[in-house]
Structure formats: C-alpha cells, structure tokens
Motif scaffolding. Sequence first.
Motif, PDB file in Angstrom:
ATOM      1  N   LEU A  34       0.846  -1.192   0.000  1.00  0.00           N
ATOM      2  CA  LEU A  34       0.000   0.000   0.000  1.00  0.00           C
ATOM      3  C   LEU A  34       0.879   1.238   0.000  1.00  0.00           C
ATOM      4  O   LEU A  34       1.869   1.305   0.735  1.00  0.00           O
ATOM      5  CB  LEU A  34      -0.908   0.006   1.237  1.00  0.00           C
ATOM      6  CG  LEU A  34      -1.803   1.229   1.458  1.00  0.00           C
ATOM      7  CD1 LEU A  34      -2.842   1.347   0.343  1.00  0.00           C
ATOM      8  CD2 LEU A  34      -2.500   1.140   2.809  1.00  0.00           C
ATOM      9  N   ILE A  35       0.542   2.190  -0.854  1.00  0.00           N
ATOM     10  CA  ILE A  35       1.173   3.515  -0.825  1.00  0.00           C
ATOM     11  C   ILE A  35       0.091   4.553  -0.603  1.00  0.00           C
ATOM     12  O   ILE A  35      -0.981   4.510  -1.215  1.00  0.00           O
ATOM     13  CB  ILE A  35       1.918   3.816  -2.143  1.00  0.00           C
ATOM     14  CG1 ILE A  35       3.186   2.961  -2.256  1.00  0.00           C
ATOM     15  CG2 ILE A  35       2.304   5.296  -2.226  1.00  0.00           C
ATOM     16  CD1 ILE A  35       3.945   3.151  -3.565  1.00  0.00           C
ATOM     17  N   ILE A  36       0.360   5.477   0.311  1.00  0.00           N
ATOM     18  CA  ILE A  36      -0.493   6.648   0.510  1.00  0.00           C
ATOM     19  C   ILE A  36       0.294   7.841  -0.007  1.00  0.00           C
ATOM     20  O   ILE A  36       1.350   8.169   0.550  1.00  0.00           O
ATOM     21  CB  ILE A  36      -0.856   6.843   1.986  1.00  0.00           C
ATOM     22  CG1 ILE A  36      -1.489   5.570   2.563  1.00  0.00           C
ATOM     23  CG2 ILE A  36      -1.803   8.028   2.160  1.00  0.00           C
ATOM     24  CD1 ILE A  36      -1.659   5.608   4.064  1.00  0.00           C
ATOM     25  N   GLN A  68       6.452   8.860  -5.668  1.00  0.00           N
ATOM     26  CA  GLN A  68       5.571   9.095  -6.809  1.00  0.00           C
ATOM     27  C   GLN A  68       5.799   8.106  -7.944  1.00  0.00           C
ATOM     28  O   GLN A  68       4.881   7.772  -8.692  1.00  0.00           O
ATOM     29  CB  GLN A  68       5.767  10.524  -7.325  1.00  0.00           C
ATOM     30  CG  GLN A  68       5.283  11.601  -6.347  1.00  0.00           C
ATOM     31  CD  GLN A  68       3.790  11.551  -6.103  1.00  0.00           C
ATOM     32  OE1 GLN A  68       3.009  11.519  -7.048  1.00  0.00           O
ATOM     33  NE2 GLN A  68       3.387  11.542  -4.837  1.00  0.00           N
ATOM     34  N   GLU A  69       7.020   7.637  -8.110  1.00  0.00           N
ATOM     35  CA  GLU A  69       7.320   6.726  -9.217  1.00  0.00           C
ATOM     36  C   GLU A  69       7.217   5.258  -8.809  1.00  0.00           C
ATOM     37  O   GLU A  69       7.411   4.370  -9.637  1.00  0.00           O
ATOM     38  CB  GLU A  69       8.732   7.007  -9.743  1.00  0.00           C
ATOM     39  CG  GLU A  69       8.950   8.428 -10.221  1.00  0.00           C
ATOM     40  CD  GLU A  69       7.982   8.819 -11.330  1.00  0.00           C
ATOM     41  OE1 GLU A  69       7.744   7.976 -12.229  1.00  0.00           O
ATOM     42  OE2 GLU A  69       7.462   9.947 -11.301  1.00  0.00           O
ATOM     43  N   ASP A  73       0.443  -2.687  -4.569  1.00  0.00           N
ATOM     44  CA  ASP A  73      -0.782  -3.423  -4.822  1.00  0.00           C
ATOM     45  C   ASP A  73      -1.990  -2.486  -4.777  1.00  0.00           C
ATOM     46  O   ASP A  73      -2.977  -2.683  -5.490  1.00  0.00           O
ATOM     47  CB  ASP A  73      -0.970  -4.515  -3.768  1.00  0.00           C
ATOM     48  CG  ASP A  73       0.135  -5.548  -3.816  1.00  0.00           C
ATOM     49  OD1 ASP A  73       0.829  -5.627  -4.832  1.00  0.00           O
ATOM     50  OD2 ASP A  73       0.294  -6.280  -2.815  1.00  0.00           O
ATOM     51  N   ARG A  74      -1.892  -1.469  -3.921  1.00  0.00           N
ATOM     52  CA  ARG A  74      -2.981  -0.502  -3.789  1.00  0.00           C
ATOM     53  C   ARG A  74      -2.374   0.862  -3.506  1.00  0.00           C
ATOM     54  O   ARG A  74      -1.436   0.989  -2.721  1.00  0.00           O
ATOM     55  CB  ARG A  74      -3.905  -0.932  -2.629  1.00  0.00           C
ATOM     56  CG  ARG A  74      -4.990   0.060  -2.272  1.00  0.00           C
ATOM     57  CD  ARG A  74      -6.081   0.118  -3.334  1.00  0.00           C
ATOM     58  NE  ARG A  74      -6.989   1.221  -3.093  1.00  0.00           N
ATOM     59  CZ  ARG A  74      -8.059   1.162  -2.297  1.00  0.00           C
ATOM     60  NH1 ARG A  74      -8.340   0.045  -1.648  1.00  0.00           N
ATOM     61  NH2 ARG A  74      -8.849   2.206  -2.159  1.00  0.00           N
ATOM     62  N   VAL A  75      -2.906   1.887  -4.169  1.00  0.00           N
ATOM     63  CA  VAL A  75      -2.453   3.260  -3.947  1.00  0.00           C
ATOM     64  C   VAL A  75      -3.643   4.112  -3.536  1.00  0.00           C
ATOM     65  O   VAL A  75      -4.695   4.082  -4.175  1.00  0.00           O
ATOM     66  CB  VAL A  75      -1.805   3.849  -5.217  1.00  0.00           C
ATOM     67  CG1 VAL A  75      -1.421   5.315  -4.984  1.00  0.00           C
ATOM     68  CG2 VAL A  75      -0.579   3.040  -5.623  1.00  0.00           C
ATOM     69  N   ILE A  76      -3.463   4.861  -2.453  1.00  0.00           N
ATOM     70  CA  ILE A  76      -4.468   5.819  -2.008  1.00  0.00           C
ATOM     71  C   ILE A  76      -3.957   7.212  -2.322  1.00  0.00           C
ATOM     72  O   ILE A  76      -2.866   7.598  -1.888  1.00  0.00           O
ATOM     73  CB  ILE A  76      -4.740   5.693  -0.497  1.00  0.00           C
ATOM     74  CG1 ILE A  76      -5.418   4.355  -0.179  1.00  0.00           C
ATOM     75  CG2 ILE A  76      -5.609   6.852   0.000  1.00  0.00           C
ATOM     76  CD1 ILE A  76      -5.605   4.097   1.300  1.00  0.00           C
ATOM     77  N   ASP A  77      -4.739   7.963  -3.085  1.00  0.00           N
ATOM     78  CA  ASP A  77      -4.400   9.358  -3.372  1.00  0.00           C
ATOM     79  C   ASP A  77      -4.998  10.218  -2.274  1.00  0.00           C
ATOM     80  O   ASP A  77      -6.208  10.389  -2.181  1.00  0.00           O
ATOM     81  CB  ASP A  77      -4.954   9.763  -4.737  1.00  0.00           C
ATOM     82  CG  ASP A  77      -4.510  11.167  -5.146  1.00  0.00           C
ATOM     83  OD1 ASP A  77      -3.870  11.863  -4.322  1.00  0.00           O
ATOM     84  OD2 ASP A  77      -4.809  11.566  -6.292  1.00  0.00           O
ATOM     85  N   ALA A  78      -4.143  10.763  -1.408  1.00  0.00           N
ATOM     86  CA  ALA A  78      -4.583  11.565  -0.265  1.00  0.00           C
ATOM     87  C   ALA A  78      -4.479  13.059  -0.540  1.00  0.00           C
ATOM     88  O   ALA A  78      -4.312  13.861   0.392  1.00  0.00           O
ATOM     89  CB  ALA A  78      -3.767  11.188   0.968  1.00  0.00           C
TER      90      ALA A  78
END
Length: 557
Positions: A34-36, A68-69, A73-78
């Motif tokens: 996961l990336i926030i 950013q690059e 598996d999942r990215v949350i745009d905060a």
Amino acid sequence: MKSNKLTRREFTKIGSLATLGILSGCSLHNPFQLIIKNGALIDGTGSPAIRLDIGIKNGKIKAIGNLQEMVADRVIDASNLVVAPGFIDIHTHTDIELLVDPRAESKIRQGVTTEIGGNCGGSPFPIAEAERNEYNQRLRERYGIEATWNDLAGFFDALEARKIGINFATFVGHGDLRAVAVGRNDVAATAEQMEKMKWLLTEAIQQGSFGMSTGLEYAPSSYASTEELIELCKVVSKLNGVYATHIRNEDDFVEQAIEEAMQICREAEVSTQISHLKACNQNNWHKVDNILENLEKAVSAGMNILADRYPYIAYGTGLSVFFPLWSRQGSTDDFLARLNDRSLFAELKNHAENRAKRIGGWDRVVIGYCATDENKKWEGKSILEAAEVDGKKPFEFARKLLIQERNRVNIVGFAMDENNLKKVLTSPSVMVGSDGSAVSPTGKLGEGKPHPRFYGTFPRVLGKYCREDKIFDLETAIKKMTSMPAQKLGLNNRGIIREGFFADIVVLNPKTVIDKATFVDPHQFPEGIEYVIVNGKLAVEKGEHTGELTGKILRSA
C-alpha cells in the motif's frame, strides 16, 4: 525532526528489489502492498505537516518520502487530505464489546486504531468466583455471551480467538482486585488481603496489563485508603506500569482528590494518569484554573503525571452515583435491599436530592440506558421529565427505576462549563480520551442512548475545537491523540508515523471532519474520516468499514 525522506541509494535499492520480485508478501514488481501519496503528513510529534508519501509492507511503515514513481498493490491518493497516526484512545471502557462485535465501529470510524480499556477501576478480570453466576447472567441478558475466563490471559485468549478490528490494551481494575481479595464492603484490607491484591496485580501485569486503574467514586474501589493505593502502586511502579485514576471526587473536593493522586504518584514513584480531568457543578467551575496551574507545576517539577479529557460538558455514569457510597456496599441485592428499606429513605433522599441540587436539578440528569424493555421508554428523558410522566417525585422515580432495573441504569449529567473544557483541552499535560466504549448503531451494541463521546470524541476535537474554535493547531491536536498516549504507555512502535513503526494510520479531511452524534441521537458516525489502516490493512475505506479484522492484543513489555 529526523528526515524520513528516501536517499537515492535506498530508492534505487527498493526499485531493484521490486524488479527482481523478491520482496515477500508483495505482488511481482510491487515493493509495497500500500502507498499513501500526496497527503499532508502530520507525524504525531507536533511537528508541522509536510507533503510526503508513505509505503507500507507487511503491516509496517516501510518508507516515507517521495514515492511518486513507485508502485504498490494498492495506492491511495490523499490529495487535500491529512495523513496521521491512528488515534490511541487512552481512556475507554471497551472490553466485552469486542466479543459482541469485533469491528469496534464507533471507534474505528473516528480514526481510533488502539483502545485502552480497564479504566475507572473496572475490568472483566479477575472474576470473583462468588460473583461469576451474576456476572454471567448479566452478560447473557445484555449480550448473549458468557465469560469463559478467570484472568487477563484468558480474556486475551477469548479476544484473539474472536479476532478484533482494532488494537486493544488494558489496565486491571482495582475494584475487581478488591472484589476478589476483600469483597465489596467498606472495610479495610487486612495484611493477608493486601498480599493477595498485590499477587493478583502482579499476575495481571505479567500477563500484559499496562498497570492499574481506580474508580474512587465507585464501590468497591472507593473503600480503599490512600495507603492501600500507595502500596499497590509500588507494585505497578516496580513493573513499569501506569496508574490511571478516576479520582475520589470531581466536584466539591476535586482539589483534594487531585492532591491525593499526586501523593500516590510521589510516594509510589508511579507514572500516573488522571482520568477525564474536570470540575463538576457550577460552584466548582472556578477551581479549574488552579487545578491546571498545580498540574503544570507538578509536571515541571518532574512529577510523572498527565491527564486526559473528552470534548463534552456532560459526564456519563450510572444512576447509582446519586446514592451514598455506604448504600452501594456489597452485592446488587444488598444495594437494592437498602433502596427498599423504608428506615433509610430519609437519608437516601437527602443525599440524592442534595447531589441533584448541586448539578443544577434533576432536569440535568438524562437517562441513557435501561436494561429491561419495560423501561426503554425513559431513555433520552431527564429524571425530572420521566418522573412527571410517571406521576412520581424525582427521587422516588430514580429509586424505583434502580430497583426495577437491578442497578442497570446509565445516565448523562450536564455538570461542566464550556470555557473550562477549552482550558483543559489546551493544557500541554492533557491528552484526548473518550471515556466511551466501542459500540455500533445495529445489534446488541446499538441499544440505548449512549453518551455521544462513544462516536464523536476525536472528530469533535478536530472539527469543533481545532478547526472552528481554533484553540490549538491540527498538529497539536493530533499529538494529544497519538504520540502522547503512546509515550505514556510505552507503546514504542505506535503513535508516530515513522519507518519501522506499525502502520496504524488515519487519513482525514481537515475541512470536513466533524462529529455527528448528539445526546438525542448518539448512534451516528462522524464525517471526514476517509481511510483507517490497522496494522497495514484498510479497515475503513471512504468512511465505510471493510470488514478487515487485523487488530492486535497489545501486551505490556
């Protein structure tokens, strides 16, 4: 503040590992689960917000910086949102509720990822064998469950078998230690009974309790002398625990009660937490300035003492507190027998009416919960209003109701001042604690009209007191909900957004976050809590519970 940005070497290393697909637990080519990204990160320490991304892997924060690059598996745009540590509610009454509904909805939807139970002298362990049948009868009637445990280890086993959606830690209640070792009557503990309490306390802390709590306005904790509490707190101190205290009085003798807490802190050399710091009833409101001044002096002098507070001017407790402590001795049957004893009516009435007068009248005491269907009609009504409808005087109505309900009546009392509340919340030695339980709008946990703090404490601080009233900035508010309680309890890997820490995270909208629960309609979730992550897994997504149950039992070191 230490920089958490990725170095070029670290960035290259992560990218290379991702290409090789050798990062366990992640999809091929994805170094993070996961990336926030694009959020304003408030790390919980009080440091200013900074725009950084967070990469999460295997339940922990793996990287903080410009991701950013990177892929996951999942990215949350905060974007336009705040990313903060999950809130730690240092003062709750959550315990059995997690066996009824493990999602802890009223708390996790506030952004709370860790609950600290066992406060105000009460915990579901140890269980006095003489009281087991009555205890289980109450559990069956209210929740449809039974206690299968005797001690904290057994209770933790039950929670882990159930699986829970929130992290849980607890104190052991002094009232329960005393019930097992001494009983529930107003008697001094013998030397043998003191040793038994010390043994039970040591056992609980060794099994994972973070210390001991007292409820010194409640039986039987109230029957303990200061000397008894000092001796028990020496055990807590030796085992590096915390003493959390609902002090002996919160109105006419509140200053003396705080001094007793400080005496225990000094003489036992124990880390101390004053629960829900306040001065009740208008004739005592002027005392708050002196209380806060003395607290700050004590902290500045090196005393290990802090406090917590919820953002409301009404307290919540049982109706029985309007009756004298001597009448509440012993079992439920003993208390009800005294309520039925006509020779005691005058004394009971004088005490109850005097307490009602001090709060400002029976109209300021509102019924929140009755156990029987027959009396559900009174929930949401003041004692005065209900008494008038029932054709009784307020005292007689209250007495009869307690008898009918076998002392299972909760109330809300409007006793505090708004300006004082703001003063307490802004004190650097006060953190945020709800004094509520994890409930839900549906099922067994949706019954009654609980105090709105069960649903609204943390969003109310952020929305009303931070954004609207501007009593402190967002960084300070979040610190009071995260790193302060984590440091008090010794949760060294939670409460701050930092590489290597557990990924307990809340993503909120600072422009819209607000509580919706009211005293009239408390079963309402807040707004503006967009995402909640517990141990790396999404538990709340766009304000809705995902069904993930990844909470952990947190045991003291």
